[in-house]
Design a protein around this motif. Structure first.
Motif, short mmCIF file in Angstrom:
data_model
loop_
_atom_site.label_atom_id
_atom_site.label_comp_id
_atom_site.label_asym_id
_atom_site.label_seq_id
_atom_site.Cartn_x
_atom_site.Cartn_y
_atom_site.Cartn_z
N ASP A 1 -22.39 -12.28 -129.05
CA ASP A 1 -22.21 -10.90 -129.16
C ASP A 1 -23.42 -10.11 -129.97
N SER A 2 -23.95 -10.88 -130.90
CA SER A 2 -25.09 -10.53 -131.52
C SER A 2 -26.42 -10.48 -130.84
N ALA A 3 -26.54 -11.50 -129.79
CA ALA A 3 -27.52 -11.49 -129.09
C ALA A 3 -27.52 -10.30 -128.18
N ASP A 4 -26.28 -9.97 -127.62
CA ASP A 4 -26.42 -8.84 -126.60
C ASP A 4 -26.84 -7.65 -127.32
N THR A 5 -26.21 -7.32 -128.65
CA THR A 5 -26.56 -6.23 -129.41
C THR A 5 -28.02 -6.15 -129.78
N LEU A 6 -28.70 -7.01 -130.17
CA LEU A 6 -30.26 -7.12 -130.48
C LEU A 6 -30.76 -6.93 -129.23
N ASN A 7 -30.41 -7.71 -128.13
CA ASN A 7 -31.28 -7.16 -126.83
C ASN A 7 -31.26 -5.79 -126.58
N ALA A 8 -30.01 -5.08 -126.57
CA ALA A 8 -29.67 -3.84 -126.27
C ALA A 8 -30.71 -2.99 -127.06
N ILE A 9 -30.61 -3.28 -128.45
CA ILE A 9 -31.66 -2.40 -129.38
C ILE A 9 -33.06 -2.43 -128.98
N ALA A 10 -33.66 -3.78 -128.39
CA ALA A 10 -34.86 -4.09 -128.16
C ALA A 10 -35.16 -3.37 -126.97
N SER A 11 -34.25 -3.49 -125.71
CA SER A 11 -34.27 -2.72 -124.44
C SER A 11 -34.47 -1.44 -124.48
N ASN A 12 -33.61 -0.56 -125.34
CA ASN A 12 -33.11 0.67 -125.34
C ASN A 12 -33.69 1.38 -126.57
N CYS A 13 -34.76 1.94 -126.45
CA CYS A 13 -35.49 2.18 -127.76
C CYS A 13 -34.84 3.44 -128.54
N SER A 14 -33.80 4.14 -127.61
CA SER A 14 -33.12 5.30 -128.29
C SER A 14 -31.84 4.89 -128.90
N LEU A 15 -31.52 3.80 -129.04
CA LEU A 15 -30.45 3.39 -129.76
C LEU A 15 -30.63 3.34 -131.36
N ASP A 16 -29.68 3.75 -132.01
CA ASP A 16 -29.70 3.96 -133.42
C ASP A 16 -29.16 2.39 -134.12
N VAL A 17 -29.95 1.88 -134.69
CA VAL A 17 -29.90 0.69 -135.26
C VAL A 17 -28.67 0.37 -136.11
N LYS A 18 -28.46 1.45 -136.98
CA LYS A 18 -27.24 1.27 -138.13
C LYS A 18 -25.92 1.45 -137.07
N SER A 19 -25.76 2.45 -136.27
CA SER A 19 -24.46 2.54 -135.42
C SER A 19 -24.23 1.14 -134.70
N GLN A 20 -25.30 0.76 -134.15
CA GLN A 20 -25.09 -0.40 -133.16
C GLN A 20 -24.53 -1.55 -134.12
N LEU A 21 -25.29 -1.86 -135.13
CA LEU A 21 -24.65 -2.88 -136.06
C LEU A 21 -23.41 -2.59 -136.68
N ASP A 22 -22.98 -1.45 -136.86
CA ASP A 22 -21.74 -1.15 -137.26
C ASP A 22 -20.75 -1.57 -136.34
N LYS A 23 -20.92 -1.18 -135.07
CA LYS A 23 -20.31 -1.62 -133.90
C LYS A 23 -20.00 -2.96 -133.71
N LEU A 24 -21.13 -3.71 -133.98
CA LEU A 24 -21.31 -5.26 -134.04
C LEU A 24 -20.30 -5.74 -135.20
N ALA A 25 -20.40 -5.10 -136.23
CA ALA A 25 -19.69 -5.81 -137.42
C ALA A 25 -17.82 -5.43 -137.29
N GLY A 26 -17.64 -4.54 -136.31
CA GLY A 26 -16.32 -4.40 -136.03
C GLY A 26 -15.80 -5.57 -134.91
N THR A 27 -16.86 -5.85 -134.16
CA THR A 27 -16.59 -7.00 -133.23
C THR A 27 -16.50 -8.00 -134.00
N PHE A 28 -17.50 -8.42 -135.07
CA PHE A 28 -17.15 -9.59 -135.67
C PHE A 28 -15.97 -9.66 -136.44
#
Length: 441
Positions: free
Chosen positions: A403-430
């Motif tokens: 799950d963390s690899a998917d999120t980090l890869n998405a952030i590096a691939s799509n530069c428009s994504l907001d890091v904090k919001s993506q990591l908040d979502k990942l924290a929820g998944t965790f």
């Protein structure tokens, strides 16, 4: 992924039916002379496979127990699941320490009684811990351990006139110079700073990034076994991911193609002169010494991040797993004892060649300097002893890594994504996964 989940369901069904951990009349009759089938996660035909074959041959010569090594690399875990579903498990599997939870969950590995294991006291406490599942039981015998450091093109660094990096800012400056100042002097804009195995396959992006995360004081989870909470969206973690995104999106100092690269793709990017900064393990040095030249690169610890207090490194290795349903459980144990002995560990270290399957020895009686006479290996050993972080002891680490690899890869691939919001979502998944595994605080 759907196929893997289907296999996992099939494995679980077989386990529930008692087909893997045989019992009663279905238990295979023990045969102390039965050939051991040994699976290793190594590329077929590689020098590492040859070392594993040598280890097995020496074991057979000393014990009389026949042993056959099978090297598999691509989709190793999937093939193991298939073997489990077909009730055709190998006797021994040598694979990553972070597979403990997955193997236990699948019910295809047997526990190890440390109190009766010959030579147990000689193996380091940290390596035994890496073989221990979240239930406190040991499900593998330590075989190898390793840390990670930066390999930097020293000839390039000298040419651009920059010092050895002491901070992340220094590293970024070096990466920019490698990308824009023609460090190889060929007059072409064809070099970059960072080489990154950023694929989501097997969670590579998370595996690579973990050293950066810990170096900045961040983490995936906080707490203790059975009582974890997500830490991936802490300020230190967010800042570390911001640094990763900057490398891809703002500075553009990462070798093109890294976003889909596995380690087998990343190694050539460094040795062929595409990128000049590569965070990797000591096992690649013999290869790069031969293909690139020992004098052309240097080994440097990743400095602590702006919010970190000390260097850090991913600590991991490999265990000898004793698989369920073996016809020769006594032979399984004897092989594990031989592989972790001074003789077995020395064979596995393979000197300074690229055939090493024991990176840093788990046997405290083996001195790396006596075998390798290379200060670069000494640095890796010091990082392992002083700054290593292991994956959290949850029942199954694989979903968190993926799950963390998917999120980090998405952030590096799509530069428009907001890091904090993506990591908040990942924290929820965790958080959901911790609840599912019964590991939530």
């Amino acid at each position: 992924m759907a196929g893997r989940r289907a296999l996992a369901v099939a494995v679980a069904a077989v386990v529930a039916a008692g087909g893997l951990v045989a019992c009663g009349s279905d238990k295979p009759k023990a045969d102390a002379r039965a050939e051991l089938q040994i699976w290793v996660r190594k590329p077929p035909g590689s020098n590492t496979e040859k070392t594993d074959v040598q280890l097995a041959a020496k074991f057979t010569a000393e014990t009389g127990i026949p042993a056959k090594v099978t090297a598999l690399f691509d989709d190793f875990e999937t093939k193991l699941q298939q073997a489990a579903a077909q009730k055709h498990l190998p006797d021994i599997v040598i694979n990553d320490t972070d597979q403990v939870g997955t193997l236990v969950k699948q019910g295809i590995v047997t526990p190890v009684d440390k109190s009766t294991f010959t030579g147990a006291a000689d193996l380091t406490a940290s390596s035994w811990q890496a073989a221990t599942a979240s239930d406190g039981k040991i499900y593998g015998v330590p075989f190898s351990q390793q840390s990670y450091a930066l390999l930097i093109r020293k000839d390039w660094r000298t040419r651009v006139g920059l010092p050895e990096p002491q901070s992340w800012a220094d590293l970024d400056a070096l990466a920019k110079a490698f990308t824009t100042k023609d460090p190889d002097g060929d007059g072409k804009a064809d070099t970059y700073g960072y080489v990154i195995p950023g694929s989501t396959k097997r969670g590579y992006m998370s595996w690579y990034f973990s050293t950066w995360l810990w170096s900045n004081g961040g983490d995936f989870l906080s707490g203790k076994p059975g009582a974890y909470t997500p830490a991936i969206n802490s300020p230190q973690s967010v800042a570390a991911v911001d640094e990763l995104k900057k490398q891809f999106c703002t500075d553009k100092t990462v070798v093109p193609g890294s976003i889909t690269a596995q380690t087998t793709d990343a190694h050539p990017l460094f040795e062929s002169g595409k990128g000049g900064i590569y965070l990797t393990g000591p096992y690649n040095m013999a290869r790069f010494d031969k293909n690139l030249g020992k004098d052309k690169y240097e080994v440097v610890a990743l400095p602590a991040g702006p919010q970190g207090t000390s260097p850090a490194t991913l600590g991991e290795g490999e265990n000898v797993y004793l698989m369920a349903g073996s016809k020769n459980p006594a032979g399984q144990l004897k092989f594990a004892e031989f592989a972790t002995s001074v003789e077995g560990q020395t064979i596995g270290m393979a000197g300074t060649t690229d055939g090493n399957v024991v990176r840093s020895p788990v046997n405290s009686k083996v001195n790396t300097d006596d075998v390798r006479h290379d200060p670069r290996w000494t640095l890796y050993g010091q990082l392992l002893q002083q700054h290593a972080h292991y994956a959290p002891a949850v029942p199954d680490w694989a979903p968190f890594r993926q799950d963390s690899a998917d999120t980090l890869n998405a952030i590096a691939s799509n530069c428009s994504l907001d890091v904090k919001s993506q990591l908040d979502k990942l924290a929820g998944t965790f958080n959901d996964e911790l609840s599912k595994q019964g590991a939530k605080a």
